[in-house]
Design a protein around this motif. Structure first.
Motif, short mmCIF file in Angstrom:
data_model
loop_
_atom_site.label_atom_id
_atom_site.label_comp_id
_atom_site.label_asym_id
_atom_site.label_seq_id
_atom_site.Cartn_x
_atom_site.Cartn_y
_atom_site.Cartn_z
N LEU A 227 0.87 -1.17 0.00
CA LEU A 227 0.00 0.00 0.00
C LEU A 227 0.91 1.22 0.00
O LEU A 227 1.61 1.49 0.99
CB LEU A 227 -0.91 0.00 1.23
CG LEU A 227 -1.82 -1.23 1.40
CD1 LEU A 227 -2.66 -1.10 2.67
CD2 LEU A 227 -2.72 -1.41 0.18
N TYR A 228 0.90 1.93 -1.13
CA TYR A 228 1.86 3.04 -1.31
C TYR A 228 1.16 4.36 -1.03
O TYR A 228 0.38 4.86 -1.83
CB TYR A 228 2.42 3.01 -2.73
CG TYR A 228 3.44 4.10 -2.99
CD1 TYR A 228 4.52 4.27 -2.14
CD2 TYR A 228 3.32 4.95 -4.08
CE1 TYR A 228 5.46 5.26 -2.37
CE2 TYR A 228 4.26 5.95 -4.31
CZ TYR A 228 5.32 6.10 -3.46
OH TYR A 228 6.25 7.09 -3.68
N PHE A 229 1.46 4.94 0.14
CA PHE A 229 0.89 6.22 0.55
C PHE A 229 1.80 7.33 0.04
O PHE A 229 2.98 7.42 0.41
CB PHE A 229 0.79 6.28 2.08
CG PHE A 229 -0.15 5.27 2.66
CD1 PHE A 229 -1.46 5.60 2.96
CD2 PHE A 229 0.28 3.96 2.92
CE1 PHE A 229 -2.33 4.67 3.51
CE2 PHE A 229 -0.58 3.02 3.46
CZ PHE A 229 -1.89 3.37 3.75
N SER A 230 1.24 8.20 -0.79
CA SER A 230 2.07 9.23 -1.41
C SER A 230 1.16 10.32 -1.98
O SER A 230 -0.07 10.19 -1.98
CB SER A 230 2.91 8.60 -2.53
OG SER A 230 3.78 9.54 -3.11
N ASP A 231 1.77 11.39 -2.45
CA ASP A 231 0.99 12.42 -3.14
C ASP A 231 1.88 13.23 -4.07
O ASP A 231 3.11 13.20 -4.00
CB ASP A 231 0.25 13.34 -2.17
CG ASP A 231 1.15 13.87 -1.07
OD1 ASP A 231 2.25 14.30 -1.38
OD2 ASP A 231 0.73 13.84 0.10
N HIS A 232 1.24 13.96 -4.94
CA HIS A 232 1.87 14.64 -6.06
C HIS A 232 2.89 15.70 -5.64
O HIS A 232 3.91 15.90 -6.30
CB HIS A 232 0.77 15.27 -6.92
CG HIS A 232 1.27 15.96 -8.15
ND1 HIS A 232 1.55 17.31 -8.18
CD2 HIS A 232 1.54 15.49 -9.38
CE1 HIS A 232 1.97 17.63 -9.40
NE2 HIS A 232 1.97 16.55 -10.15
#
Length: 558
Positions: A213-218
Protein backbone atom coordinates in the motif's frame (compact mmCIF):
# COMPACT_ATOMS: atom_id res chain seq x y z
CA UNK A 1 -0.83 31.40 44.46
CA UNK A 2 -2.98 32.85 41.67
CA UNK A 3 -1.61 30.23 39.25
CA UNK A 4 -2.56 27.45 41.68
CA UNK A 5 -6.09 28.83 41.98
CA UNK A 6 -6.45 28.89 38.17
CA UNK A 7 -5.22 25.27 37.90
CA UNK A 8 -7.68 24.19 40.58
CA UNK A 9 -10.47 26.02 38.73
CA UNK A 10 -9.60 24.23 35.47
CA UNK A 11 -9.59 20.83 37.18
CA UNK A 12 -12.87 21.51 38.96
CA UNK A 13 -14.40 22.76 35.71
CA UNK A 14 -13.55 19.49 33.97
CA UNK A 15 -14.92 17.50 36.93
CA UNK A 16 -18.20 19.42 37.30
CA UNK A 17 -21.35 17.40 36.70
CA UNK A 18 -22.81 20.28 34.70
CA UNK A 19 -21.42 23.43 33.11
CA UNK A 20 -23.83 26.19 32.22
CA UNK A 21 -23.24 27.28 28.62
CA UNK A 22 -24.49 30.73 29.53
CA UNK A 23 -21.95 31.18 32.31
CA UNK A 24 -19.25 29.68 30.11
CA UNK A 25 -19.82 31.58 26.85
CA UNK A 26 -21.75 34.72 27.76
CA UNK A 27 -21.35 37.80 29.94
CA UNK A 28 -23.64 40.45 31.42
CA UNK A 29 -23.82 42.45 28.17
CA UNK A 30 -24.05 39.49 25.70
CA UNK A 31 -26.21 36.38 25.59
CA UNK A 32 -25.51 35.33 22.00
CA UNK A 33 -22.91 33.90 19.63
CA UNK A 34 -22.44 34.90 15.98
CA UNK A 35 -22.46 33.24 12.56
CA UNK A 36 -19.97 34.23 9.87
CA UNK A 37 -22.63 36.47 8.26
CA UNK A 38 -23.04 38.45 11.49
CA UNK A 39 -26.31 36.78 12.52
CA UNK A 40 -26.74 36.49 16.28
CA UNK A 41 -27.70 33.12 17.78
CA UNK A 42 -29.07 32.95 21.32
CA UNK A 43 -27.14 30.71 23.66
CA UNK A 44 -30.36 28.83 24.48
CA UNK A 45 -30.31 27.31 20.99
CA UNK A 46 -27.27 25.23 22.03
CA UNK A 47 -29.01 23.66 25.03
CA UNK A 48 -29.38 19.88 24.70
CA UNK A 49 -26.61 19.64 22.06
CA UNK A 50 -23.04 18.43 22.04
CA UNK A 51 -20.87 21.56 21.91
CA UNK A 52 -17.31 21.70 20.61
CA UNK A 53 -15.18 24.65 21.69
CA UNK A 54 -12.70 25.10 18.86
CA UNK A 55 -9.61 27.09 19.87
CA UNK A 56 -7.87 28.14 16.67
CA UNK A 57 -6.32 31.04 14.72
CA UNK A 58 -5.75 32.05 11.14
CA UNK A 59 -2.00 32.58 11.65
CA UNK A 60 -1.54 28.95 12.81
CA UNK A 61 -0.63 26.48 9.97
CA UNK A 62 -1.74 23.35 11.89
CA UNK A 63 -5.06 25.10 12.56
CA UNK A 64 -5.57 25.89 8.87
CA UNK A 65 -4.81 22.24 8.10
CA UNK A 66 -7.25 20.89 10.68
CA UNK A 67 -10.15 23.31 10.04
CA UNK A 68 -11.16 21.70 6.68
CA UNK A 69 -11.10 18.29 8.37
CA UNK A 70 -13.36 19.57 11.15
CA UNK A 71 -15.64 21.22 8.57
CA UNK A 72 -16.08 17.89 6.81
CA UNK A 73 -16.92 16.14 10.11
CA UNK A 74 -19.34 18.93 11.01
CA UNK A 75 -21.14 18.67 7.65
CA UNK A 76 -21.59 14.91 8.06
CA UNK A 77 -22.99 15.29 11.57
CA UNK A 78 -25.16 18.33 10.83
CA UNK A 79 -28.18 16.22 9.88
CA UNK A 80 -28.22 14.72 13.39
CA UNK A 81 -29.09 18.18 14.69
CA UNK A 82 -27.40 17.68 18.04
CA UNK A 83 -23.92 19.12 17.50
CA UNK A 84 -22.66 22.68 17.42
CA UNK A 85 -19.15 24.07 17.32
CA UNK A 86 -18.04 27.44 18.68
CA UNK A 87 -14.90 29.08 17.34
CA UNK A 88 -12.76 30.62 20.11
CA UNK A 89 -10.28 32.82 18.27
CA UNK A 90 -6.62 33.40 19.08
CA UNK A 91 -6.20 35.75 16.13
CA UNK A 92 -4.20 38.94 16.58
CA UNK A 93 -6.82 41.26 15.11
CA UNK A 94 -10.52 41.31 14.22
CA UNK A 95 -9.89 41.40 10.47
CA UNK A 96 -7.98 38.09 10.65
CA UNK A 97 -10.73 36.64 12.85
CA UNK A 98 -13.45 37.58 10.35
CA UNK A 99 -11.47 36.25 7.38
CA UNK A 100 -10.89 32.91 9.14
CA UNK A 101 -14.44 32.61 10.50
CA UNK A 102 -15.77 33.15 6.97
CA UNK A 103 -14.63 29.62 5.95
CA UNK A 104 -16.21 28.02 9.04
CA UNK A 105 -19.84 26.82 8.94
CA UNK A 106 -20.26 27.08 12.72
CA UNK A 107 -20.70 29.74 15.38
CA UNK A 108 -18.08 31.92 17.03
CA UNK A 109 -17.55 33.86 20.21
CA UNK A 110 -17.42 37.55 19.20
CA UNK A 111 -13.83 38.66 18.80
CA UNK A 112 -14.55 41.78 20.84
CA UNK A 113 -15.19 39.69 23.97
CA UNK A 114 -11.52 39.33 24.85
CA UNK A 115 -12.13 38.64 28.54
CA UNK A 116 -14.33 35.58 27.84
CA UNK A 117 -11.84 34.23 25.29
CA UNK A 118 -9.05 34.63 27.81
CA UNK A 119 -11.13 33.00 30.56
CA UNK A 120 -11.88 29.98 28.35
CA UNK A 121 -8.16 29.58 27.57
CA UNK A 122 -7.47 29.48 31.31
CA UNK A 123 -10.47 27.31 32.20
CA UNK A 124 -9.46 24.56 29.78
CA UNK A 125 -5.69 25.09 30.06
CA UNK A 126 -5.31 25.65 26.33
CA UNK A 127 -1.55 25.74 25.85
CA UNK A 128 -1.47 25.09 22.10
CA UNK A 129 -3.77 25.27 19.10
CA UNK A 130 -5.69 23.82 17.39
CA UNK A 131 -7.55 22.48 20.41
CA UNK A 132 -11.09 21.09 20.58
CA UNK A 133 -12.96 20.70 23.87
CA UNK A 134 -16.22 18.73 23.60
CA UNK A 135 -19.12 19.14 26.05
CA UNK A 136 -21.99 16.66 26.17
CA UNK A 137 -25.69 17.51 26.13
CA UNK A 138 -25.65 18.09 29.89
CA UNK A 139 -22.69 20.43 29.72
CA UNK A 140 -20.14 17.94 31.01
CA UNK A 141 -16.64 17.84 29.52
CA UNK A 142 -16.41 14.78 27.29
CA UNK A 143 -12.84 15.36 26.13
CA UNK A 144 -10.22 18.06 25.81
CA UNK A 145 -8.44 16.08 23.07
CA UNK A 146 -11.00 16.42 20.28
CA UNK A 147 -8.37 17.28 17.66
CA UNK A 148 -6.38 14.11 18.29
CA UNK A 149 -9.54 11.97 18.42
CA UNK A 150 -10.82 13.28 15.09
CA UNK A 151 -7.41 12.88 13.45
CA UNK A 152 -7.32 9.25 14.64
CA UNK A 153 -10.93 8.19 14.08
CA UNK A 154 -12.73 10.81 11.97
CA UNK A 155 -16.52 11.05 12.05
CA UNK A 156 -16.79 7.57 13.55
CA UNK A 157 -15.56 9.02 16.85
CA UNK A 158 -18.89 10.84 17.40
CA UNK A 159 -20.05 11.61 20.09
CA UNK A 160 -16.39 11.64 21.20
CA UNK A 161 -16.98 10.01 24.58
CA UNK A 162 -14.43 7.78 26.29
CA UNK A 163 -16.80 4.86 25.82
CA UNK A 164 -17.04 5.46 22.08
CA UNK A 165 -13.26 5.76 21.72
CA UNK A 166 -12.75 2.54 23.68
CA UNK A 167 -15.28 0.84 21.40
CA UNK A 168 -13.45 2.06 18.27
CA UNK A 169 -10.13 0.86 19.61
CA UNK A 170 -11.57 -2.54 20.39
CA UNK A 171 -13.05 -2.74 16.88
CA UNK A 172 -9.69 -1.73 15.42
CA UNK A 173 -7.87 -4.43 17.37
CA UNK A 174 -10.44 -6.98 16.22
CA UNK A 175 -9.96 -5.78 12.63
CA UNK A 176 -6.21 -6.13 12.92
CA UNK A 177 -6.58 -9.65 14.24
CA UNK A 178 -8.84 -10.58 11.31
CA UNK A 179 -7.15 -8.28 8.77
CA UNK A 180 -7.29 -9.24 5.11
CA UNK A 181 -6.62 -7.32 1.94
CA UNK A 182 -10.39 -7.27 1.34
CA UNK A 183 -11.21 -5.92 4.81
CA UNK A 184 -8.78 -3.08 4.15
CA UNK A 185 -9.63 -2.17 0.55
CA UNK A 186 -13.30 -3.05 0.04
CA UNK A 187 -16.07 -0.61 1.06
CA UNK A 188 -19.87 -0.75 0.98
CA UNK A 189 -19.87 1.01 -2.41
CA UNK A 190 -16.79 -0.56 -4.01
CA UNK A 191 -15.14 -3.98 -4.27
CA UNK A 192 -12.47 -3.01 -6.79
CA UNK A 193 -9.36 -0.89 -7.25
CA UNK A 194 -8.48 0.82 -10.52
CA UNK A 195 -5.82 0.46 -13.18
CA UNK A 196 -4.92 2.95 -15.89
CA UNK A 197 -7.82 3.92 -18.11
CA UNK A 198 -10.07 3.54 -15.04
CA UNK A 199 -10.22 -0.20 -15.62
CA UNK A 200 -11.68 -1.91 -12.57
CA UNK A 201 -9.69 -4.73 -10.93
CA UNK A 202 -11.50 -6.79 -8.30
CA UNK A 203 -9.84 -6.64 -4.89
CA UNK A 204 -10.42 -10.42 -4.78
CA UNK A 205 -7.68 -10.75 -7.43
CA UNK A 206 -5.15 -9.48 -4.86
CA UNK A 207 -5.92 -12.22 -2.34
CA UNK A 208 -2.91 -14.49 -1.87
CA UNK A 209 -0.45 -11.91 -3.21
CA UNK A 210 2.08 -9.77 -1.39
CA UNK A 211 0.54 -6.29 -1.60
CA UNK A 212 2.21 -2.94 -1.01
CA UNK A 213 0.00 0.00 0.00
CA UNK A 214 1.86 3.04 -1.31
CA UNK A 215 0.89 6.22 0.55
CA UNK A 216 2.07 9.23 -1.41
CA UNK A 217 0.99 12.42 -3.14
CA UNK A 218 1.87 14.64 -6.06
CA UNK A 219 3.42 17.56 -4.16
CA UNK A 220 5.96 15.57 -2.10
CA UNK A 221 9.51 15.82 -3.47
CA UNK A 222 10.67 12.76 -1.49
CA UNK A 223 7.86 10.73 -3.05
CA UNK A 224 8.79 11.82 -6.55
CA UNK A 225 12.42 10.94 -5.92
CA UNK A 226 11.47 7.50 -4.61
CA UNK A 227 9.09 6.60 -7.45
CA UNK A 228 11.76 5.63 -10.07
CA UNK A 229 13.37 3.15 -7.67
CA UNK A 230 10.02 1.63 -6.73
CA UNK A 231 8.94 1.39 -10.39
CA UNK A 232 12.19 -0.40 -11.26
CA UNK A 233 11.72 -2.94 -8.46
CA UNK A 234 8.03 -3.46 -9.27
CA UNK A 235 8.72 -4.09 -12.96
CA UNK A 236 11.53 -6.50 -12.16
CA UNK A 237 9.38 -8.49 -9.71
CA UNK A 238 6.47 -8.65 -12.16
CA UNK A 239 8.86 -9.76 -14.92
CA UNK A 240 10.01 -12.60 -12.66
CA UNK A 241 6.39 -13.68 -12.22
CA UNK A 242 6.29 -12.90 -8.52
CA UNK A 243 2.79 -12.66 -6.95
CA UNK A 244 3.22 -9.00 -5.99
CA UNK A 245 1.11 -5.89 -6.44
CA UNK A 246 1.09 -2.28 -5.29
CA UNK A 247 -1.95 -0.09 -4.63
CA UNK A 248 -1.47 3.69 -4.66
CA UNK A 249 -3.26 5.40 -1.75
CA UNK A 250 -3.26 9.09 -2.57
CA UNK A 251 -3.64 12.09 -0.31
CA UNK A 252 -3.87 14.51 -3.25
CA UNK A 253 -6.70 17.03 -2.94
CA UNK A 254 -7.13 17.68 -6.68
CA UNK A 255 -8.06 15.00 -9.19
CA UNK A 256 -5.88 16.52 -11.90
CA UNK A 257 -2.81 16.25 -9.65
CA UNK A 258 -3.79 12.68 -8.76
CA UNK A 259 -4.14 11.68 -12.42
CA UNK A 260 -0.84 13.30 -13.42
CA UNK A 261 1.05 11.62 -10.59
CA UNK A 262 -0.62 8.24 -11.07
CA UNK A 263 0.37 8.27 -14.74
CA UNK A 264 3.99 7.69 -13.61
CA UNK A 265 3.03 4.45 -11.82
CA UNK A 266 2.55 1.02 -13.42
CA UNK A 267 0.46 -0.40 -10.56
CA UNK A 268 -3.09 -0.15 -9.21
CA UNK A 269 -4.74 2.61 -7.18
CA UNK A 270 -7.70 3.44 -5.02
CA UNK A 271 -10.08 5.79 -6.91
CA UNK A 272 -9.43 9.48 -6.28
CA UNK A 273 -11.23 10.78 -3.19
CA UNK A 274 -12.34 7.31 -2.02
CA UNK A 275 -13.39 7.39 1.64
CA UNK A 276 -11.19 4.35 2.39
CA UNK A 277 -8.09 6.50 1.78
CA UNK A 278 -8.42 8.52 4.98
CA UNK A 279 -9.36 5.41 6.93
CA UNK A 280 -6.16 3.68 5.77
CA UNK A 281 -4.02 6.71 6.67
CA UNK A 282 -5.53 6.60 10.19
CA UNK A 283 -5.46 2.81 10.49
CA UNK A 284 -1.76 2.58 9.65
CA UNK A 285 -0.95 5.86 11.43
CA UNK A 286 0.79 7.24 8.36
CA UNK A 287 2.55 10.42 9.51
CA UNK A 288 4.57 11.21 6.40
CA UNK A 289 4.94 10.26 2.75
CA UNK A 290 6.19 8.30 1.00
CA UNK A 291 5.18 5.31 3.15
CA UNK A 292 4.95 1.75 1.88
CA UNK A 293 3.00 -0.74 4.00
CA UNK A 294 3.46 -4.37 2.92
CA UNK A 295 0.79 -7.03 3.43
CA UNK A 296 1.64 -10.72 3.32
CA UNK A 297 -0.28 -13.30 1.24
CA UNK A 298 -2.69 -13.72 4.18
CA UNK A 299 -3.43 -9.97 4.27
CA UNK A 300 -1.58 -9.38 7.55
CA UNK A 301 0.89 -6.50 7.87
CA UNK A 302 4.48 -7.69 7.48
CA UNK A 303 6.30 -4.36 7.08
CA UNK A 304 5.54 -0.69 7.80
CA UNK A 305 9.00 0.68 6.88
CA UNK A 306 9.37 -0.73 3.37
CA UNK A 307 10.50 2.60 1.86
CA UNK A 308 13.65 2.54 4.01
CA UNK A 309 14.25 -1.13 3.22
CA UNK A 310 14.07 -0.49 -0.51
CA UNK A 311 16.33 2.55 -0.27
CA UNK A 312 18.89 0.51 1.68
CA UNK A 313 18.69 -2.85 -0.09
CA UNK A 314 16.79 -2.42 -3.35
CA UNK A 315 15.09 -5.51 -4.76
CA UNK A 316 17.04 -7.68 -2.30
CA UNK A 317 14.58 -6.49 0.38
CA UNK A 318 11.74 -8.55 -1.14
CA UNK A 319 9.50 -9.95 0.41
CA UNK A 320 10.08 -7.16 2.97
CA UNK A 321 9.55 -9.31 6.07
CA UNK A 322 11.39 -8.88 9.37
CA UNK A 323 13.03 -12.25 8.73
CA UNK A 324 14.37 -10.98 5.39
CA UNK A 325 15.63 -7.81 7.07
CA UNK A 326 17.58 -9.86 9.63
CA UNK A 327 19.08 -11.92 6.79
CA UNK A 328 20.14 -8.76 4.94
CA UNK A 329 21.67 -7.24 8.07
CA UNK A 330 23.63 -10.45 8.69
CA UNK A 331 24.81 -10.49 5.08
CA UNK A 332 25.80 -6.83 5.32
CA UNK A 333 27.78 -7.44 8.50
CA UNK A 334 29.58 -10.38 6.87
CA UNK A 335 30.29 -8.25 3.79
CA UNK A 336 31.76 -5.46 5.91
CA UNK A 337 34.00 -7.90 7.73
CA UNK A 338 35.20 -9.36 4.43
CA UNK A 339 35.26 -6.03 2.60
CA UNK A 340 38.13 -5.36 0.19
CA UNK A 341 38.65 -2.65 -2.37
CA UNK A 342 38.08 -5.15 -5.15
CA UNK A 343 34.82 -6.39 -3.60
CA UNK A 344 33.62 -2.79 -3.74
CA UNK A 345 34.78 -1.73 -7.19
CA UNK A 346 34.96 -4.87 -9.33
CA UNK A 347 31.81 -6.22 -11.01
CA UNK A 348 31.11 -9.34 -13.08
CA UNK A 349 31.84 -7.54 -16.36
CA UNK A 350 34.42 -4.96 -15.25
CA UNK A 351 37.66 -5.11 -13.25
CA UNK A 352 38.98 -1.64 -14.08
CA UNK A 353 38.39 2.07 -13.56
CA UNK A 354 38.69 4.79 -16.18
CA UNK A 355 41.17 7.62 -16.41
CA UNK A 356 40.99 10.95 -18.20
CA UNK A 357 42.41 10.41 -21.66
CA UNK A 358 40.51 7.17 -22.24
CA UNK A 359 42.80 4.59 -20.61
CA UNK A 360 41.70 1.91 -18.15
CA UNK A 361 43.36 1.25 -14.78
CA UNK A 362 42.93 -2.20 -13.17
CA UNK A 363 41.35 -2.02 -9.71
CA UNK A 364 44.11 -4.33 -8.53
CA UNK A 365 46.60 -1.44 -8.90
CA UNK A 366 44.79 0.41 -6.10
CA UNK A 367 45.03 -2.43 -3.58
CA UNK A 368 47.11 -1.34 -0.57
CA UNK A 369 46.37 2.36 -1.13
CA UNK A 370 44.12 4.74 0.76
CA UNK A 371 41.23 5.30 -1.65
CA UNK A 372 38.48 7.94 -1.45
CA UNK A 373 35.14 7.15 -3.11
CA UNK A 374 33.85 10.56 -4.18
CA UNK A 375 30.08 10.76 -4.80
CA UNK A 376 29.41 13.96 -6.71
CA UNK A 377 27.68 15.52 -9.73
CA UNK A 378 28.09 18.44 -12.10
CA UNK A 379 24.59 19.82 -11.38
CA UNK A 380 25.33 20.13 -7.65
CA UNK A 381 26.82 23.55 -6.69
CA UNK A 382 28.30 22.38 -3.33
CA UNK A 383 29.94 19.50 -5.22
CA UNK A 384 31.63 21.83 -7.69
CA UNK A 385 32.93 23.97 -4.82
CA UNK A 386 34.29 20.98 -2.90
CA UNK A 387 35.85 19.47 -6.03
CA UNK A 388 38.19 22.48 -6.28
CA UNK A 389 39.27 21.93 -2.67
CA UNK A 390 39.72 18.20 -3.24
CA UNK A 391 41.91 18.81 -6.32
CA UNK A 392 44.25 20.94 -4.17
CA UNK A 393 44.41 18.23 -1.49
CA UNK A 394 44.89 15.46 -4.05
CA UNK A 395 47.76 17.26 -5.80
CA UNK A 396 49.44 18.08 -2.49
CA UNK A 397 49.26 14.44 -1.35
CA UNK A 398 50.64 13.24 -4.70
CA UNK A 399 53.54 15.71 -4.42
CA UNK A 400 54.26 14.30 -0.96
CA UNK A 401 54.35 10.81 -2.44
CA UNK A 402 51.41 9.48 -0.47
CA UNK A 403 49.78 6.26 -1.76
CA UNK A 404 46.39 7.88 -2.20
CA UNK A 405 43.75 7.78 -4.92
CA UNK A 406 40.27 9.16 -5.54
CA UNK A 407 37.50 7.43 -7.49
CA UNK A 408 34.74 9.66 -8.85
CA UNK A 409 31.28 8.08 -8.59
CA UNK A 410 28.91 10.19 -10.64
CA UNK A 411 25.30 11.15 -9.97
CA UNK A 412 25.12 13.10 -13.23
CA UNK A 413 21.96 12.70 -15.29
CA UNK A 414 23.63 12.33 -18.69
CA UNK A 415 27.00 11.27 -20.05
CA UNK A 416 27.86 14.68 -21.52
CA UNK A 417 27.54 16.29 -18.09
CA UNK A 418 29.63 13.48 -16.60
CA UNK A 419 32.39 13.94 -19.20
CA UNK A 420 32.39 17.72 -18.81
CA UNK A 421 32.66 17.48 -15.00
CA UNK A 422 35.16 14.62 -14.97
CA UNK A 423 37.46 16.43 -17.40
CA UNK A 424 38.38 18.81 -14.54
CA UNK A 425 39.42 15.96 -12.21
CA UNK A 426 42.95 14.45 -12.02
CA UNK A 427 41.82 11.12 -10.53
CA UNK A 428 40.03 7.91 -11.58
CA UNK A 429 36.31 7.23 -12.05
CA UNK A 430 33.71 4.54 -12.40
CA UNK A 431 32.37 4.47 -15.99
CA UNK A 432 29.21 6.56 -16.39
CA UNK A 433 26.04 4.56 -15.67
CA UNK A 434 27.94 1.61 -14.18
CA UNK A 435 25.63 -0.55 -12.03
CA UNK A 436 28.22 -0.47 -9.22
CA UNK A 437 27.20 3.16 -8.61
CA UNK A 438 23.77 2.13 -7.31
CA UNK A 439 25.30 -0.69 -5.26
CA UNK A 440 27.81 1.63 -3.55
CA UNK A 441 25.17 4.34 -3.00
CA UNK A 442 22.97 1.84 -1.16
CA UNK A 443 25.87 0.15 0.65
CA UNK A 444 27.18 3.41 2.14
CA UNK A 445 23.70 4.96 2.68
CA UNK A 446 24.55 7.96 0.51
CA UNK A 447 21.60 10.32 0.98
CA UNK A 448 23.14 13.53 -0.33
CA UNK A 449 26.12 14.81 -2.27
CA UNK A 450 28.92 15.59 -2.07
CA UNK A 451 29.81 12.53 0.01
CA UNK A 452 33.26 10.99 0.32
CA UNK A 453 33.96 7.56 1.82
CA UNK A 454 37.59 6.71 2.59
CA UNK A 455 38.78 3.09 2.29
CA UNK A 456 42.03 2.21 4.07
CA UNK A 457 44.95 0.15 2.68
CA UNK A 458 43.34 -3.01 4.13
CA UNK A 459 40.12 -2.43 2.18
CA UNK A 460 38.08 -1.48 5.26
CA UNK A 461 36.10 1.77 5.67
CA UNK A 462 38.07 4.46 7.50
CA UNK A 463 35.43 7.24 7.50
CA UNK A 464 32.15 8.14 5.82
CA UNK A 465 32.52 11.83 6.74
CA UNK A 466 35.58 12.77 4.71
CA UNK A 467 33.90 15.86 3.23
CA UNK A 468 33.88 17.73 6.55
CA UNK A 469 37.31 16.37 7.51
CA UNK A 470 38.92 17.59 4.28
CA UNK A 471 37.02 20.89 4.41
CA UNK A 472 38.42 21.68 7.84
CA UNK A 473 41.90 20.11 7.78
CA UNK A 474 42.78 19.79 4.10
CA UNK A 475 45.73 17.52 3.28
CA UNK A 476 46.72 17.40 6.96
CA UNK A 477 43.80 15.02 7.53
CA UNK A 478 45.51 12.23 5.54
CA UNK A 479 45.17 9.24 6.06
CA UNK A 480 41.79 10.32 7.52
CA UNK A 481 41.94 7.88 10.45
CA UNK A 482 40.56 8.56 13.93
CA UNK A 483 44.14 8.63 15.23
CA UNK A 484 45.09 11.38 12.75
CA UNK A 485 42.01 13.45 13.60
CA UNK A 486 42.74 13.12 17.33
CA UNK A 487 46.29 14.28 16.65
CA UNK A 488 45.07 17.31 14.69
CA UNK A 489 42.56 18.19 17.39
CA UNK A 490 45.29 17.98 20.03
CA UNK A 491 47.49 20.33 17.98
CA UNK A 492 44.64 22.84 17.74
CA UNK A 493 44.01 22.64 21.50
CA UNK A 494 47.73 23.14 22.23
CA UNK A 495 47.84 26.13 19.88
CA UNK A 496 44.75 27.64 21.52
CA UNK A 497 46.26 27.17 24.99
CA UNK A 498 49.35 29.24 24.16
CA UNK A 499 47.56 31.83 22.01
CA UNK A 500 46.55 35.27 23.36
CA UNK A 501 42.92 35.60 24.46
CA UNK A 502 42.46 38.76 22.39
CA UNK A 503 44.21 40.11 19.29
CA UNK A 504 44.08 42.93 16.81
CA UNK A 505 43.94 41.74 13.19
CA UNK A 506 45.25 44.00 10.43
CA UNK A 507 42.25 43.31 8.17
CA UNK A 508 39.52 43.92 10.77
CA UNK A 509 38.57 47.00 12.77
CA UNK A 510 37.44 45.37 16.04
CA UNK A 511 39.33 43.27 18.58
CA UNK A 512 38.99 39.51 18.06
CA UNK A 513 38.42 37.20 21.03
CA UNK A 514 39.59 33.59 21.25
CA UNK A 515 36.42 31.46 21.48
CA UNK A 516 35.33 27.88 20.92
CA UNK A 517 33.32 27.39 17.73
CA UNK A 518 31.74 24.18 16.41
CA UNK A 519 32.25 25.14 12.76
CA UNK A 520 32.96 28.35 10.88
CA UNK A 521 34.31 29.81 7.67
CA UNK A 522 37.53 31.76 8.12
CA UNK A 523 37.22 35.30 6.82
CA UNK A 524 40.99 35.45 6.44
CA UNK A 525 41.57 32.52 4.06
CA UNK A 526 37.96 31.59 3.15
CA UNK A 527 38.51 28.02 4.38
CA UNK A 528 36.42 26.09 6.89
CA UNK A 529 37.47 25.70 10.49
CA UNK A 530 36.33 24.24 13.80
CA UNK A 531 37.08 24.07 17.54
CA UNK A 532 38.73 27.51 18.05
CA UNK A 533 38.41 30.87 16.33
CA UNK A 534 39.36 34.47 16.83
CA UNK A 535 35.86 35.91 16.72
CA UNK A 536 34.15 39.29 16.48
CA UNK A 537 30.59 39.05 17.75
CA UNK A 538 29.69 42.46 16.36
CA UNK A 539 30.52 41.51 12.78
CA UNK A 540 30.19 37.70 12.95
CA UNK A 541 33.83 37.61 11.86
CA UNK A 542 35.92 34.41 12.25
CA UNK A 543 39.66 33.85 11.88
CA UNK A 544 41.72 30.66 12.02
CA UNK A 545 44.30 30.66 14.77
CA UNK A 546 46.96 29.95 12.15
CA UNK A 547 45.81 32.93 10.04
CA UNK A 548 45.96 35.13 13.11
CA UNK A 549 49.46 33.86 13.93
CA UNK A 550 50.74 34.67 10.43
CA UNK A 551 49.30 38.19 10.72
CA UNK A 552 50.89 38.73 14.13
CA UNK A 553 54.29 37.65 12.78
CA UNK A 554 54.01 40.11 9.91
CA UNK A 555 55.21 39.60 6.33
CA UNK A 556 58.02 37.11 5.81
CA UNK A 557 61.39 38.59 4.90
CA UNK A 558 62.90 37.36 1.63
Amino acid sequence: MAELIEQERAVSLADESHISLRSLLCNEERDFLIRNNGEKVKIEELEGKYVGLYFSAHWCPPCRTFTPILSEIYAKLLQKGDLEIVFISADVDEKSFEKYHRIMPWLALPYSDESTRHKLDQDFQVNSIPSLVVLDKDGRVVTTEGVEIIEDHGVEAYPFTAGRIDQLRAEEEALRAAQTVESLLVSDERDFVISHGRRKVAVAELVGKIVGLYFSDHWCVSSKNFIPQLVEIYNELIKKGVAFEIVFVSSDTEEEAFEEYYSSMPWLALPFGDKIQKKLYRYFQVQSVPTLIVLGPDGKTVQTEAVGLIQDYGIQAYPFTEERLKELQAEEKARQEAQTLESLLVSEDRDFLIKNGGSNVPVSELVGKTVALYFSAHWCPPCRVFTLKLIEVYNELKERGEVFEVVFISSDEDEDAFKDYYSSMPWLALPFGDKTTKYLTRLFRVEGIPTMIVIGPNGKTVTDDAISVVSVHGAKAYPFTDAQLIKLQKEIEELAEKSPKEIRYSQHEHPLLLVQRDAFNCDGCDEEGSAWSYYCKICEYDLHLTCALKDQQGPQKP
